[in-house]
Design a protein around this motif. Structure first.
Motif, PDB file in Angstrom:
ATOM      1  N   UNK A   1      11.632  -8.587   7.969  1.00 39.34           N
ATOM      2  CA  UNK A   1      10.928  -7.325   7.743  1.00 39.34           C
ATOM      3  C   UNK A   1       9.749  -7.605   6.836  1.00 39.34           C
ATOM      4  N   UNK A   2       9.015  -6.560   6.464  1.00 37.14           N
ATOM      5  CA  UNK A   2       7.851  -6.737   5.614  1.00 37.14           C
ATOM      6  C   UNK A   2       6.599  -7.013   6.429  1.00 37.14           C
ATOM      7  N   UNK A   3       5.623  -7.666   5.796  1.00 39.83           N
ATOM      8  CA  UNK A   3       4.353  -7.932   6.471  1.00 39.83           C
ATOM      9  C   UNK A   3       4.095  -9.419   6.654  1.00 39.83           C
TER      10      UNK A   3
ATOM     11  N   UNK B   1      10.103  -2.422   4.797  1.00 38.12           N
ATOM     12  CA  UNK B   1      10.982  -3.215   3.953  1.00 38.12           C
ATOM     13  C   UNK B   1      11.257  -2.505   2.640  1.00 38.12           C
ATOM     14  N   UNK B   2      11.859  -3.231   1.710  1.00 37.32           N
ATOM     15  CA  UNK B   2      12.219  -2.691   0.390  1.00 37.32           C
ATOM     16  C   UNK B   2      11.891  -3.761  -0.643  1.00 37.32           C
ATOM     17  N   UNK B   3      11.363  -3.368  -1.813  1.00 36.43           N
ATOM     18  CA  UNK B   3      10.966  -4.383  -2.792  1.00 36.43           C
ATOM     19  C   UNK B   3      12.130  -5.135  -3.426  1.00 36.43           C
TER      20      UNK B   3
ATOM     21  N   UNK C   1      15.739  -4.942  -2.070  1.00 36.27           N
ATOM     22  CA  UNK C   1      16.866  -5.215  -1.180  1.00 36.27           C
ATOM     23  C   UNK C   1      16.327  -5.796   0.123  1.00 36.27           C
ATOM     24  N   UNK C   2      17.040  -6.767   0.684  1.00 36.56           N
ATOM     25  CA  UNK C   2      16.580  -7.439   1.896  1.00 36.56           C
ATOM     26  C   UNK C   2      16.758  -6.559   3.120  1.00 36.56           C
ATOM     27  N   UNK C   3      15.665  -6.071   3.628  1.00 38.76           N
ATOM     28  CA  UNK C   3      15.594  -5.361   4.915  1.00 38.76           C
ATOM     29  C   UNK C   3      16.679  -4.288   5.088  1.00 38.76           C
ATOM     30  N   UNK C   4      16.776  -3.303   4.186  1.00 38.62           N
ATOM     31  CA  UNK C   4      17.817  -2.286   4.339  1.00 38.62           C
ATOM     32  C   UNK C   4      17.470  -1.204   5.359  1.00 38.62           C
ATOM     33  N   UNK C   5      16.197  -1.094   5.726  1.00 40.77           N
ATOM     34  CA  UNK C   5      15.760   0.003   6.595  1.00 40.77           C
ATOM     35  C   UNK C   5      15.564  -0.475   8.036  1.00 40.77           C
ATOM     36  N   UNK C   6      14.440  -1.143   8.294  1.00 41.10           N
ATOM     37  CA  UNK C   6      14.123  -1.656   9.629  1.00 41.10           C
ATOM     38  C   UNK C   6      14.173  -3.184   9.589  1.00 41.10           C
TER      39      UNK C   6
END
Length: 363
Positions: free
Chosen positions: A255-257, A231-233, A235-240
């Motif tokens: 995304x995230x944990x 994830x990204x701190x 932006x909402x889920x820009x990667x996976x």
């Protein structure tokens, strides 16, 4: 004679030579005779990508000076000074090449020779040799900065990447992806997950899963508490990310944990999309799914009738059987029977009406 000396000084005053062979040599002017005064020469050495340059001095004899401020040889690469040499013997303020080998960080190197306007003694100058040295790219990177996602293979002048069985090399020629689309799950319950869960999932992949069950059933999803998607701190889920489409409803991206937990879809068809980019070592996700049928109203048993099974609720595909108590006959739609079975249908309605039980003495 003066004209000749002046011509010589002009000739060596400032010059640059490009060396592009895989090996070669360079030397001070007039070597092994004393080099001229007030001279500046540059050698720019370049070899193909995938090689570095190794430079070695077989002879070195320059005028000594404090911090090499008079005559010197300077070796540079990528704008950085690798060494400055002068003199003949090592001192506290002067450095000589002795037997050391200078290696460029990449495939280019420059050597500069400068002599000032006077020499009190005769100095024979230098002789240097260079050669292209193959770079083992595969061993130059740390585990955190790997060139190849799975396997790296070095060859003279370069390297190439390959993948474990079942993976495909991405068009970037570095990451390994998988073909993970087209799977359709039709059982009423099951489990699906990112590939390799709970080990890191493949990079640069787009996975598509589809769950289809009979109409009249609604899918319920339960994500495992272990959920780890890059994830990204800010932006909402820009990667996976994981996205879920159920009828006209969309859930995610996730995304995230933090696990998405339980999701009631109210649909018998669900599509799950999972996208991963070309970086990261996250562990992925897993979910289990179950189905719940459309609910029918709880039927009431008529007088003198027996209904089985008796439940607090009835869902699609459930059934009830009616029969009459002794001394009574079951009548439905003008006909008589020993029993009658009704089924809960996909639309939440029973397949018929409860029957009636009539006394045999009145028939």
């Amino acid at each position: 004679m003066r004209i000749f000396i002046l011509s010589l000084l002009v000739q060596f005053r400032c010059g640059a030579e490009l060396l592009s062979e895989m090996y070669g040599s360079l030397q001070s002017p007039n070597f092994p005779e004393p080099y001229p005064r007030d001279t500046e020469l540059n050698w720019n050495i370049s070899v193909p990508d995938g090689f570095r340059i190794s430079l070695f001095f077989s002879h070195f004899d320059l005028e000594p000076s404090y911090l090499c401020e008079y005559d010197f040889v300077k070796v540079k690469a990528d704008g950085e000074v690798l060494a400055v040499f002068c003199g003949k013997e090592e001192t506290d303020t002067e450095e000589v090449p002795t037997q050391q080998v200078i290696t460029s960080p990449r495939n280019s190197l420059s050597v500069q020779f400068v002599s000032d306007f006077s020499n009190e003694e005769r100095f024979s100058g230098f002789m240097a040799h260079y050669s292209a040295v193959d770079v083992d790219e595969c061993s130059q990177r740390s585990d955190e900065d790997q060139l190849c996602d799975h396997f790296c293979h070095n060859f003279i002048g370069g390297y190439y990447c390959s993948c474990r069985y079942g993976y495909q090399l991405h068009t970037d020629n570095h990451t390994c992806r998988v073909e993970c689309s087209g799977a359709v799950f039709k059982e009423r319950s099951g489990i699906l997950s990112s590939i390799n869960f709970p080990s890191p999932y493949p990079k640069s992949s787009d996975c598509s899963y589809r769950i289809e069950v009979e109409e009249g059933f609604r899918l319920r999803l339960q994500f495992d508490p272990r959920f780890d998607v890059e994830d990204h701190p800010d932006i909402t889920c820009p990667y996976d990310h994981v996205k879920i489409q159920a009828g006209n409803k969309e859930f995610g991206p996730f995304c995230g944990d933090r696990s998405p937990g339980f999701i009631q879809t109210d649909s018998n068809v669900v599509s799950i999309q999972f996208h991963s980019d070309d970086s990261g070592e996250n562990l992925g996700w897993r979910l289990s799914y179950t189905t719940k049928g459309s609910q029918c109203p709880v039927p009431e048993a008529p007088s003198n009738a027996v209904m089985v099974p008796i439940q607090s609720e009835y869902s699609f595909k459930d059934h009830v059987v009616f029969s009459c108590q002794p001394g009574f006959l079951l009548i439905q739609d003008g006909g008589m029977s020993d029993h009658l079975q009704l089924e809960c249908q996909a639309d939440g309605l029973w397949s018929g009406r409860p029957p009636r039980c009539h006394s045999k003495t009145r028939i």
